[in-house]
Design an enzyme around this catalytic site. Structure first.
Site, PDB file in Angstrom:
ATOM      1  N   HIS A 173      44.231  34.270  39.508  1.00  0.00           N
ATOM      2  CA  HIS A 173      44.297  35.787  39.752  1.00  0.00           C
ATOM      3  C   HIS A 173      44.372  36.483  38.390  1.00  0.00           C
ATOM      4  O   HIS A 173      45.073  36.126  37.533  1.00  0.00           O
ATOM      5  CB  HIS A 173      45.119  35.995  40.899  1.00  0.00           C
ATOM      6  CG  HIS A 173      45.294  37.512  41.377  1.00  0.00           C
ATOM      7  ND1 HIS A 173      45.407  38.698  40.837  1.00  0.00           N
ATOM      8  CD2 HIS A 173      44.755  37.691  42.541  1.00  0.00           C
ATOM      9  CE1 HIS A 173      45.242  39.256  41.438  1.00  0.00           C
ATOM     10  NE2 HIS A 173      44.872  38.968  42.965  1.00  0.00           N
ATOM     11  N   GLU A 233      36.783  39.299  42.100  1.00  0.00           N
ATOM     12  CA  GLU A 233      37.692  40.304  41.997  1.00  0.00           C
ATOM     13  C   GLU A 233      37.714  41.060  40.619  1.00  0.00           C
ATOM     14  O   GLU A 233      38.311  40.902  39.781  1.00  0.00           O
ATOM     15  CB  GLU A 233      39.022  39.469  42.116  1.00  0.00           C
ATOM     16  CG  GLU A 233      39.217  38.855  43.321  1.00  0.00           C
ATOM     17  CD  GLU A 233      40.631  39.164  43.843  1.00  0.00           C
ATOM     18  OE1 GLU A 233      40.863  39.630  45.123  1.00  0.00           O
ATOM     19  OE2 GLU A 233      41.654  39.134  43.134  1.00  0.00           O
TER      20      GLU A 233
HETATM   21  P1  PGA Z   1      43.802  44.606  46.808  1.00  0.00           P
HETATM   22  O1  PGA Z   1      44.174  43.261  46.248  1.00  0.00           O
HETATM   23  O2  PGA Z   1      43.072  44.383  48.196  1.00  0.00           O
HETATM   24  O3  PGA Z   1      45.206  45.334  46.941  1.00  0.00           O
HETATM   25  O4  PGA Z   1      43.065  45.386  45.849  1.00  0.00           O
HETATM   26  C1  PGA Z   1      43.146  42.173  46.047  1.00  0.00           C
HETATM   27  C2  PGA Z   1      43.789  40.880  45.393  1.00  0.00           C
HETATM   28  O5  PGA Z   1      44.442  41.275  44.292  1.00  0.00           O
HETATM   29  O6  PGA Z   1      43.568  39.559  45.798  1.00  0.00           O
END
Ligand code: PGA
Length: 254
Positions: free
Chosen positions: A98, A170
């Site tokens: 992440h 992401e």
């Molecule tokens: P968010 O986070 O939906 O708050 O943008 C997504 C994540 O970090 O997996």
């Protein structure tokens, strides 16, 4: 392919609060929706056992993910949690790489690669996060950067060992900002990453999913989750609000 929606609770909720949120989610889900969509929650390590007990006792069709795993299997590594320990708890998924871990805990692609291999060895599905920063996107070199992240984090994977893998696109600039990537951006990245992965010896079309995360909310989930190439979503902030999380789940056309 069956869509998957994963709630990443990050460093929120003690185990009592986590149980409450989980029970509320469970009671609010429409019957049998969890057979059509895979629903996963990723609480803190301290809550995994409590929630696992509820899942087991009530034979629920909701799955658990860890938010991280150690790169070590055992030994003198104070504070770490191994893939073996997660496996013994029947944890099905684990988020790795992440951007918050890359940023705040200096995780490199090499470390992520070791974690991915350890999880695969224990038959825990890695949810491998990748994504570019705002600067990388404006520079225009983001695609090379993303492919490099994927290449480095999947080294050493063998077809006979790999069951399921989830790749979560992401973009860093979309996480927790309320500014989600456009459908066009997501489709572009996932198509190119998919093309790259499909040449890998471990690729299995039915077992490799490509999902999106970054400010997913009931306002944009319909468009994102019903795109054919996007197999699901990794949801942060909105997963802490059961009503919003349910709306996201229900936006999938069944
Ligand atoms: P968010 O986070 O939906 O708050 O943008 C997504 C994540 O970090 O997996």
């Amino acid at each position: 392919m069956k869509k998957i929606i994963i709630g990443n609770w990050k460093l929120n909720l003690d185990h009592l609060e986590a149980i409450q949120l989980f029970q509320k989610l469970n009671y609010s889900l429409n019957t049998d929706i969890d057979e059509k969509i895979s629903i996963v929650v990723a609480p803190s390590h301290t809550s995994l056992r409590s929630i696992q007990t509820i899942i087991d006792a009530d034979k629920l069709n909701i799955f658990l993910s860890s938010q991280d795993v150690s790169m070590f299997n055992d030994g003198a590594y104070t504070g770490e949690v191994s893939s073996n320990q997660l496996d013994k708890l029947n944890i099905s998924f684990c988020i790795v790489g992440h951007s918050e871990r890359r940023q705040h805990f200096n995780e490199t692609d090499e470390i992520i690669n070791v974690k991915v291999n350890n999880l695969i060895n224990k038959e825990i599905t890695p949810i491998i996060c990748f994504g570019e920063s705002n600067d990388q996107r404006t520079d225009g070199n983001y695609m090379d950067f993303l492919i490099n992240q994927i290449e480095n984090s999947t080294k050493g994977l063998r077809k006979d060992k790999v069951d399921e893998i989830i790749f979560a696109y992401e973009p860093i600039w979309a996480i927790g900002t309320g500014q989600n990537a456009s459908l066009q951006d997501i489709v572009e990245v996932i198509s190119k990453v998919k093309e790259f992965i499909s040449k890998k010896s471990f690729f299995n079309e039915e077992k490799i999913k490509f999902i999106y995360g970054g400010s997913v909310s009931p306002d944009n989930s319909n468009e994102i989750l019903n795109s054919k190439i996007i197999d699901g979503a990794l949801v942060g902030g909105a997963s802490l609000d059961v009503d919003k999380f349910i709306k996201i789940i229900e936006s999938v056309d069944l």
